[in-house]
Design an enzyme around this catalytic site. Structure first.
Site, PDB file in Angstrom:
ATOM      1  N   HIS A  45       0.879  -1.185   0.000  1.00 24.59           N
ATOM      2  CA  HIS A  45       0.000   0.000   0.000  1.00 24.59           C
ATOM      3  C   HIS A  45       0.908   1.224   0.000  1.00 24.59           C
ATOM      4  CE1 HIS A  45      -3.642   2.326   1.275  1.00 24.59           C
ATOM      5  NE2 HIS A  45      -2.788   3.026   2.005  1.00 24.59           N
ATOM      6  N   MET A  49       1.184  11.394  -0.747  1.00 19.70           N
ATOM      7  CA  MET A  49       0.615  12.577  -0.084  1.00 19.70           C
ATOM      8  C   MET A  49       1.182  13.849  -0.717  1.00 19.70           C
ATOM      9  SD  MET A  49       1.010  11.407   3.885  1.00 19.70           S
ATOM     10  CE  MET A  49       0.286   9.871   4.459  1.00 19.70           C
ATOM     11  N   HIS A  78      -2.525   4.648  -2.767  1.00 17.60           N
ATOM     12  CA  HIS A  78      -3.505   5.484  -2.041  1.00 17.60           C
ATOM     13  C   HIS A  78      -3.175   6.939  -2.326  1.00 17.60           C
ATOM     14  CE1 HIS A  78      -5.253   6.607   2.215  1.00 17.60           C
ATOM     15  NE2 HIS A  78      -5.960   7.126   1.227  1.00 17.60           N
ATOM     16  N   MET A  80      -3.562  10.402  -1.680  1.00 17.81           N
ATOM     17  CA  MET A  80      -4.051  11.425  -0.765  1.00 17.81           C
ATOM     18  C   MET A  80      -3.631  12.779  -1.320  1.00 17.81           C
ATOM     19  SD  MET A  80      -3.164   9.423   2.739  1.00 17.81           S
ATOM     20  CE  MET A  80      -1.953   8.404   1.914  1.00 17.81           C
ATOM     21  N   GLY A 156      -2.791  11.310   6.559  1.00 25.79           N
ATOM     22  CA  GLY A 156      -1.631  12.217   6.619  1.00 25.79           C
ATOM     23  C   GLY A 156      -0.474  11.651   7.400  1.00 25.79           C
ATOM     24  N   GLY A 158       1.189   8.147   9.914  1.00 20.69           N
ATOM     25  CA  GLY A 158       1.081   6.831  10.529  1.00 20.69           C
ATOM     26  C   GLY A 158       1.081   6.998  12.043  1.00 20.69           C
ATOM     27  N   GLY A 159       0.797   5.903  12.757  1.00 22.41           N
ATOM     28  CA  GLY A 159       0.905   5.920  14.217  1.00 22.41           C
ATOM     29  C   GLY A 159      -0.225   6.616  14.949  1.00 22.41           C
ATOM     30  N   ASP A 186      -7.905   1.446   6.908  1.00 26.54           N
ATOM     31  CA  ASP A 186      -6.559   2.012   6.910  1.00 26.54           C
ATOM     32  C   ASP A 186      -6.421   3.033   8.033  1.00 26.54           C
ATOM     33  OD1 ASP A 186      -4.733   3.933   4.337  1.00 26.54           O
ATOM     34  OD2 ASP A 186      -4.128   3.134   6.286  1.00 26.54           O
ATOM     35  N   GLY A 187      -5.506   2.696   8.975  1.00 29.73           N
ATOM     36  CA  GLY A 187      -5.239   3.676  10.036  1.00 29.73           C
ATOM     37  C   GLY A 187      -5.451   3.066  11.419  1.00 29.73           C
ATOM     38  N   GLY A 188      -4.366   2.917  12.171  1.00 30.16           N
ATOM     39  CA  GLY A 188      -4.484   2.372  13.528  1.00 30.16           C
ATOM     40  C   GLY A 188      -4.822   0.897  13.570  1.00 30.16           C
ATOM     41  N   SER A 209       2.452   1.213  11.397  1.00 26.23           N
ATOM     42  CA  SER A 209       3.312   1.110  12.587  1.00 26.23           C
ATOM     43  C   SER A 209       3.311  -0.278  13.212  1.00 26.23           C
ATOM     44  CB  SER A 209       2.906   2.162  13.625  1.00 26.23           C
ATOM     45  OG  SER A 209       1.501   2.221  13.739  1.00 26.23           O
TER      46      SER A 209
END
Ligand code: DX5
Ligand code: ZN
Length: 239
Positions: A45, A49, A78, A80, A156, A158-159, A186-188, A209
């Site tokens: 992925h 950005m 992706h 963004m 925007g 990671g983490g 996607d995310g967390g 992460s």
């Protein structure tokens, strides 16, 4: 449109872990790719950005070309970026090696038309919605996309912490989309959040992460895959 290209074999119901290329060691990119391949991942992925649509600037076409040159793994790109339908970006990212291009519904005036444009380029078309964006905003697009990405963080970085609002959207999307449409989150995504994401209907799981901060990529991918493969049990009590 059935899942074409090298993503075809990924069209089944088996969960797919996609490492998010944002927190990796860009100074050792080829070694990182080999570590991920050795860890058994089946697609990557790539988080593009532009510093306008999201408050961060990552990378663009040259790095996508580099990944295409260094690996045969399918590339889930992706985007963004603001106005992805301008500057001939869609064709240029296709030519750079993207197998799937995901745009954000919040980044274009007419997402349906842009998804059709992506498909006309022979690339799989994905549509992402941010946590504040309801599923009702994209119902007119669901018949022209191959993937819907429910963001569980604001894009925007990671983490970030997982936003459970994505779970309700996944359940709603599962009821609305055709069986062959992939649902991605996607995310967390980590050991604490992936089982609920799978139970809600996600099939593809973008992980940053939880992989790149671990010592052993293979163990992390294996653990996350196992947790996502649990039977669609009832989701854990809402925290
Ligand atoms: C955020 C990106 C995500 C992010 C995932 O804008 O789209 O792919 O890198 O990273 P984690 O898994 O750490 O939230
Ligand atoms: Zn992403």
């Amino acid at each position: 449109m059935p899942l074409s290209h090298s993503l075809a074999k990924l069209g089944g119901d088996a969960p797919l872990i996609l490492p998010s290329i944002l927190m990796c060691d860009f100074g050792r990119i080829e070694a990182e790719i080999r570590r991920l391949e050795d860890a058994g991942v089946e697609a990557l992925h790539l988080d593009v950005m532009d510093g306008h649509f999201v408050p961060n600037l990552s990378y663009g076409l040259p790095l996508v070309e580099t990944f295409r040159r260094l690996t045969r793994l399918p590339l889930d790109v992706h985007l963004m970026i603001a106005n992805p339908d301008q500057h001939d970006y869609l064709r240029r990212y296709r030519d750079a090696g993207a197998d799937l291009l995901t745009i954000h519904a919040e980044a274009v005036a007419e997402p349906r038309a842009v998804l059709e444009q992506i498909r006309s380029l022979g690339v799989l078309a994905g549509l992402a919605i941010n946590p504040p964006t309801p599923v009702s905003a994209i119902t007119n697009c669901l018949t022209v996309c191959d993937l819907v990405l429910a963001m569980s963080v604001m894009p925007g970085f990671g983490g970030q912490s997982f936003d459970r609002v994505a779970l309700d959207k996944l359940a709603e999307l599962r009821r609305l989309v055709r069986p062959e449409v992939r649902l991605e989150i996607d995310g967390g995504i980590n050991a604490a959040t992936i089982a609920d994401s799978a139970a809600a209907g996600a099939q593809w799981f973008v992980v940053g992460s939880a992989i790149f901060r671990s010592e052993d990529y293979r163990a992390s991918v294996r653990q996350l895959t196992e947790l996502a493969t649990q039977p669609r049990s009832a989701m854990s009590p809402r925290c």
